[in-house]
Design an enzyme around this catalytic site. Structure first.
Site, mmCIF file in Angstrom:
data_model
loop_
_atom_site.group_PDB
_atom_site.id
_atom_site.type_symbol
_atom_site.label_atom_id
_atom_site.label_comp_id
_atom_site.label_asym_id
_atom_site.label_seq_id
_atom_site.Cartn_x
_atom_site.Cartn_y
_atom_site.Cartn_z
ATOM 1 N N HIS A 1 -3.373 7.455 1.644
ATOM 2 C CA HIS A 1 -3.758 6.103 1.243
ATOM 3 C C HIS A 1 -5.140 5.821 1.825
ATOM 4 O O HIS A 1 -5.403 6.111 2.997
ATOM 5 C CB HIS A 1 -2.740 5.099 1.782
ATOM 6 C CG HIS A 1 -3.180 3.684 1.636
ATOM 7 N ND1 HIS A 1 -3.654 3.187 0.444
ATOM 8 C CD2 HIS A 1 -3.242 2.665 2.531
ATOM 9 C CE1 HIS A 1 -3.984 1.923 0.609
ATOM 10 N NE2 HIS A 1 -3.754 1.580 1.862
ATOM 11 N N ASN B 1 -10.078 0.123 -0.724
ATOM 12 C CA ASN B 1 -8.617 0.166 -0.607
ATOM 13 C C ASN B 1 -8.011 -0.461 -1.868
ATOM 14 O O ASN B 1 -8.121 -1.669 -2.072
ATOM 15 C CB ASN B 1 -8.200 -0.599 0.651
ATOM 16 C CG ASN B 1 -6.698 -0.588 0.885
ATOM 17 O OD1 ASN B 1 -5.920 -0.231 0.002
ATOM 18 N ND2 ASN B 1 -6.288 -0.983 2.073
ATOM 19 N N CYS C 1 0.819 -1.227 0.000
ATOM 20 C CA CYS C 1 0.000 0.000 0.000
ATOM 21 C C CYS C 1 0.846 1.267 0.000
ATOM 22 O O CYS C 1 0.357 2.328 -0.382
ATOM 23 C CB CYS C 1 -0.964 -0.004 1.187
ATOM 24 S SG CYS C 1 -2.125 -1.369 1.113
HETATM 25 O O1 UT7 Z 1 -3.945 -0.870 3.328
HETATM 26 C C1 UT7 Z 1 -3.107 -1.499 4.224
HETATM 27 C C2 UT7 Z 1 -3.420 -1.104 5.570
HETATM 28 N N1 UT7 Z 1 -4.651 -1.725 6.005
HETATM 29 C C3 UT7 Z 1 -5.346 -1.131 6.930
HETATM 30 O O2 UT7 Z 1 -4.975 -0.039 7.293
HETATM 31 C C4 UT7 Z 1 -6.532 -1.828 7.542
HETATM 32 C C5 UT7 Z 1 -6.565 -1.483 9.004
HETATM 33 N N2 UT7 Z 1 -7.643 -2.118 9.731
HETATM 34 C C6 UT7 Z 1 -8.935 -1.780 9.603
HETATM 35 O O3 UT7 Z 1 -9.294 -0.968 8.768
HETATM 36 C C7 UT7 Z 1 -9.940 -2.383 10.580
HETATM 37 O O4 UT7 Z 1 -9.256 -3.049 11.622
HETATM 38 C C8 UT7 Z 1 -10.942 -3.356 9.906
HETATM 39 C C9 UT7 Z 1 -11.907 -2.579 9.032
HETATM 40 C C10 UT7 Z 1 -10.187 -4.379 9.086
HETATM 41 C C11 UT7 Z 1 -11.771 -4.077 10.964
HETATM 42 O O5 UT7 Z 1 -12.423 -3.155 11.818
HETATM 43 P P1 UT7 Z 1 -12.382 -3.354 13.413
HETATM 44 O O6 UT7 Z 1 -13.180 -2.276 13.999
HETATM 45 O O7 UT7 Z 1 -10.932 -3.475 13.803
HETATM 46 O O8 UT7 Z 1 -13.191 -4.701 13.569
HETATM 47 P P2 UT7 Z 1 -12.714 -6.095 14.181
HETATM 48 O O9 UT7 Z 1 -11.711 -6.750 13.307
HETATM 49 O O10 UT7 Z 1 -12.375 -5.919 15.626
HETATM 50 O O11 UT7 Z 1 -14.068 -6.902 14.098
HETATM 51 C C12 UT7 Z 1 -15.231 -6.536 14.879
HETATM 52 C C13 UT7 Z 1 -16.320 -7.543 14.647
HETATM 53 C C14 UT7 Z 1 -15.859 -8.994 14.806
HETATM 54 O O12 UT7 Z 1 -16.908 -9.710 15.399
HETATM 55 P P3 UT7 Z 1 -16.827 -10.121 16.972
HETATM 56 O O13 UT7 Z 1 -15.569 -10.911 17.103
HETATM 57 O O14 UT7 Z 1 -16.773 -8.798 17.699
HETATM 58 O O15 UT7 Z 1 -18.085 -10.877 17.167
HETATM 59 C C15 UT7 Z 1 -15.669 -9.449 13.380
HETATM 60 O O16 UT7 Z 1 -15.846 -10.843 13.239
HETATM 61 O O17 UT7 Z 1 -16.813 -7.436 13.304
HETATM 62 C C16 UT7 Z 1 -16.784 -8.714 12.662
HETATM 63 N N3 UT7 Z 1 -16.525 -8.532 11.251
HETATM 64 C C17 UT7 Z 1 -17.496 -8.316 10.352
HETATM 65 N N4 UT7 Z 1 -18.816 -8.224 10.451
HETATM 66 C C18 UT7 Z 1 -19.527 -7.982 9.344
HETATM 67 C C19 UT7 Z 1 -15.331 -8.515 10.627
HETATM 68 N N5 UT7 Z 1 -15.515 -8.303 9.304
HETATM 69 C C20 UT7 Z 1 -16.837 -8.178 9.114
HETATM 70 C C21 UT7 Z 1 -17.630 -7.946 7.978
HETATM 71 N N6 UT7 Z 1 -18.967 -7.834 8.132
HETATM 72 N N7 UT7 Z 1 -17.104 -7.774 6.745
#
Ligand code: UT7
Length: 327
Positions: free
Chosen positions: A254, A284, A118
């Site tokens: 980005h 992204n 990225c």
């Molecule tokens: O480009 C390279 C750099 N990349 C980045 O900068 C990405 C950085 N990270 C992020 O943008 C975020 O961490 C994410 C968008 C990937 C995830 O957001 P988050 O607020 O950190 O969510 P999480 O991973 O803690 O997940 C929260 C909940 C989980 O459920 P439980 O365990 O709380 O029951 C996940 O299983 O959301 C669930 N979840 C989803 N639910 C619906 C994860 N993905 C999804 C989904 N739809 N697509």
């Protein structure tokens, strides 16, 4: 005594290309257990573009490059350097940049790829700027192009909803001036820390599994590092130039997550109106996201000559960087 001229890499054209097929969040919800509400609330993404079988990293890159060359009022044969950032090359080798060079019909110059995921566009920009200022080349195409859809695990809802395909390109021209306010790249800073490889990687490759592999990410950890690293590198670039965040007209970040954009802007006291956002439309697109966003804001008239624009990115490796440009 008259001042010695400074050689700078000046932005003279931008271009972009997206695959034909738009895939809104509702369509993603038919493939995996997710919803438009979750994706918008957690990321800001509403739509992404996904490449069809006939659309490749090189074909998107070539289309974006043609636009950038046209915007610069140049011909492909004026280009003597192509640096293409990608993590999804057409083939393991040759470099996708050489395929683009052939498609454009500008033979004989320098052409190679840069792999920094990225942050790839920031790395490519740093390399091209150094080569232009050293006199190795005069006019450079710097391209970010990706088909991340080909390396996504379409059954993993935690990653497949986040990424899209696309390409962005710019033309840089080496120019000399004695005016300290002359346009061009004023400062750049790049970093890498391989200790974090396992937080964002692809589980394949020619020298390990012999397969292409799929993207794997520990999103929460990447998020945490992104906010800290981006704020730090933006400060480093400002310190290098003696400018402050109040001097910046536009930040072109980005586009990984709207919440990362908001948190980074808050840390630097930058009003949200100065941040160019395209994540809602493009998701992204890895190395393509910065030049795609830059092209958007140049073409809609927001970014104007004389303004100060900060580009920044963070991605797998980890790698991160920022670059300050006077337009
Ligand atoms: O480009 C390279 C750099 N990349 C980045 O900068 C990405 C950085 N990270 C992020 O943008 C975020 O961490 C994410 C968008 C990937 C995830 O957001 P988050 O607020 O950190 O969510 P999480 O991973 O803690 O997940 C929260 C909940 C989980 O459920 P439980 O365990 O709380 O029951 C996940 O299983 O959301 C669930 N979840 C989803 N639910 C619906 C994860 N993905 C999804 C989904 N739809 N697509």
């Amino acid at each position: 005594m008259s001042q010695a001229p400074i050689r700078r890499s000046v932005l003279v054209g931008t271009g972009a290309a997206l695959p034909r097929r738009a895939v809104p969040n509702d369509e993603m919800a038919k493939m995996v257990d997710t919803s438009d509400e979750w994706i918008v609330a957690r990321t800001g993404i509403r739509n992404r573009y996904i490449a069809g079988p006939d659309e490749t990293t090189s074909s998107l890159a070539t289309a974006a490059a043609r636009q950038a060359i046209e915007a610069a009022k140049l011909n492909p044969t004026d280009i003597d350097l192509i640096v293409l950032a990608t993590a999804t090359p057409d083939q393991t080798f040759p470099a996708t940049a050489t395929i683009v060079q052939h498609e454009l019909g500008c033979h004989g110059g320098i052409a190679f790829d840069v792999a920094a995921v990225c942050s790839g566009f920031l790395y490519a920009l740093g390399v091209a700027d150094s080569m232009l200022r050293s006199g190795m080349a005069r006019r450079a195409l710097v391209i970010g192009s990706e088909t991340f859809s080909r390396i996504l695990d379409w059954e993993d809802r935690t990653t497949c909803v986040l990424f899209g395909d696309g390409a962005g390109a710019i033309v840089l021209e080496a120019r000399e001036s004695t005016d300290p306010d002359a346009p061009g790249i004023l400062a750049s800073k790049l970093h890498a820390d391989g200790a974090h490889n396992q937080l964002l990687y692809v589980d394949g490759g020619p020298s390990t599994t012999g397969t292409v592999g799929k993207l794997r990410m520990t999103g929460k950890e990447v998020f945490r590092h992104a906010v800290t690293n981006l704020a730090d590198v933006l400060r480093e670039v400002l310190d290098q130039t003696g400018l402050t965040s109040a001097d910046i007209d536009w930040v072109v970040p980005h586009q990984a997550n709207q919440r990362i954009l908001d948190a980074t802007a808050r840390k630097l006291n930058l009003p949200a109106e100065k941040v160019v956002v395209t994540i809602d439309r493009h998701a992204n697109t890895s190395a393509a996201s910065v030049p795609l966003a830059l092209d958007t804001a140049v073409r809609d008239g927001r970014i104007k000559p004389g303004q100060l624009v900060m580009l920044e990115a963070m991605g797998g490796g980890f790698t991160w960087g920022a670059s300050l440009i006077r337009i």
